[in-house]
Design a protein around this motif. Structure first.
Motif, PDB file in Angstrom:
ATOM      1  N   GLN A   1       6.312 -10.133   1.745  1.00 16.56           N
ATOM      2  CA  GLN A   1       5.281 -10.090   2.771  1.00 16.56           C
ATOM      3  C   GLN A   1       5.803  -9.437   4.048  1.00 16.56           C
ATOM      4  O   GLN A   1       5.070  -8.722   4.729  1.00 16.56           O
ATOM      5  CB  GLN A   1       4.770 -11.490   3.091  1.00 16.56           C
TER       6      GLN A   1
ATOM      7  N   ASP B   1       0.386   3.821  -1.071  1.00 15.80           N
ATOM      8  CA  ASP B   1      -0.881   4.304  -1.597  1.00 15.80           C
ATOM      9  C   ASP B   1      -0.957   5.833  -1.496  1.00 15.80           C
ATOM     10  O   ASP B   1      -1.377   6.506  -2.438  1.00 15.80           O
ATOM     11  CB  ASP B   1      -2.037   3.659  -0.834  1.00 15.80           C
TER      12      ASP B   1
ATOM     13  N   ILE C   1       2.044  -0.462   2.756  1.00 11.93           N
ATOM     14  CA  ILE C   1       1.151  -0.349   1.606  1.00 11.93           C
ATOM     15  C   ILE C   1       0.329   0.930   1.692  1.00 11.93           C
ATOM     16  O   ILE C   1       0.123   1.615   0.690  1.00 11.93           O
ATOM     17  CB  ILE C   1       0.276  -1.601   1.464  1.00 11.93           C
ATOM     18  N   LEU C   2      -0.118   1.292   2.884  1.00 12.75           N
ATOM     19  CA  LEU C   2      -0.830   2.562   3.045  1.00 12.75           C
ATOM     20  C   LEU C   2       0.067   3.742   2.677  1.00 12.75           C
ATOM     21  O   LEU C   2      -0.376   4.712   2.052  1.00 12.75           O
ATOM     22  CB  LEU C   2      -1.333   2.717   4.484  1.00 12.75           C
TER      23      LEU C   2
ATOM     24  N   ILE D   1      -4.776  -4.174  -3.963  1.00 13.03           N
ATOM     25  CA  ILE D   1      -4.492  -3.955  -2.560  1.00 13.03           C
ATOM     26  C   ILE D   1      -5.204  -2.706  -2.058  1.00 13.03           C
ATOM     27  O   ILE D   1      -5.636  -2.636  -0.930  1.00 13.03           O
ATOM     28  CB  ILE D   1      -2.965  -3.826  -2.325  1.00 13.03           C
ATOM     29  N   SER D   2      -5.310  -1.718  -2.900  1.00 14.76           N
ATOM     30  CA  SER D   2      -6.004  -0.479  -2.557  1.00 14.76           C
ATOM     31  C   SER D   2      -6.601   0.069  -3.846  1.00 14.76           C
ATOM     32  O   SER D   2      -6.459  -0.534  -4.902  1.00 14.76           O
ATOM     33  CB  SER D   2      -5.022   0.522  -1.949  1.00 14.76           C
TER      34      SER D   2
ATOM     35  N   LEU E   1       6.259  -5.518   2.894  1.00 13.78           N
ATOM     36  CA  LEU E   1       5.046  -4.808   2.508  1.00 13.78           C
ATOM     37  C   LEU E   1       3.938  -5.038   3.530  1.00 13.78           C
ATOM     38  O   LEU E   1       2.925  -5.677   3.263  1.00 13.78           O
ATOM     39  CB  LEU E   1       4.613  -5.219   1.105  1.00 13.78           C
ATOM     40  N   THR E   2       4.148  -4.467   4.690  1.00  9.76           N
ATOM     41  CA  THR E   2       3.152  -4.539   5.755  1.00  9.76           C
ATOM     42  C   THR E   2       1.960  -3.676   5.370  1.00  9.76           C
ATOM     43  O   THR E   2       2.022  -2.886   4.418  1.00  9.76           O
ATOM     44  CB  THR E   2       3.740  -4.029   7.078  1.00  9.76           C
ATOM     45  N   ALA E   3       0.884  -3.779   6.106  1.00  6.70           N
ATOM     46  CA  ALA E   3      -0.287  -2.943   5.850  1.00  6.70           C
ATOM     47  C   ALA E   3       0.086  -1.468   5.917  1.00  6.70           C
ATOM     48  O   ALA E   3      -0.360  -0.662   5.084  1.00  6.70           O
ATOM     49  CB  ALA E   3      -1.385  -3.271   6.848  1.00  6.70           C
ATOM     50  N   GLU E   4       0.930  -1.116   6.866  1.00  2.69           N
ATOM     51  CA  GLU E   4       1.354   0.286   7.005  1.00  2.69           C
ATOM     52  C   GLU E   4       2.191   0.730   5.810  1.00  2.69           C
ATOM     53  O   GLU E   4       2.037   1.850   5.315  1.00  2.69           O
ATOM     54  CB  GLU E   4       2.141   0.491   8.302  1.00  2.69           C
TER      55      GLU E   4
ATOM     56  N   SER F   1      -3.940  -8.675  -8.082  1.00  3.73           N
ATOM     57  CA  SER F   1      -4.401  -8.541  -6.713  1.00  3.73           C
ATOM     58  C   SER F   1      -4.483  -7.053  -6.383  1.00  3.73           C
ATOM     59  O   SER F   1      -3.471  -6.374  -6.330  1.00  3.73           O
ATOM     60  CB  SER F   1      -3.428  -9.241  -5.765  1.00  3.73           C
TER      61      SER F   1
END
Length: 52
Positions: free
Chosen positions: A21, A33, A29-30, A6-7, A24-27, A4
């Motif tokens: 889940q 990254d 993961i950013l 993600i970025s 590992l929020t969107a923030e 998967s």
């Protein structure tokens, strides 16, 4: 199972558990990254030097 993406720099090879889940929020993961982008070349150089 397929990976998967993600970025452009992160790939997770398993689905996230419920706890992952939540962490590992969107923030988050950013942020991960950005760390990978910033330090990947230095990490790779250090790993290469370690193998020599």
């Amino acid at each position: 199972m397929t990976d998967s993406v993600i970025s452009h720099t992160l790939t997770f090879s398993q689905p996230f558990s419920h706890a992952e889940q939540q962490l590992l929020t969107a923030e988050a993961i950013l942020f991960l990254d950005a760390l990978v982008t910033r330090f990947a070349s230095q990490r790779d150089a250090l790993l290469t030097a370690r193998q020599q």
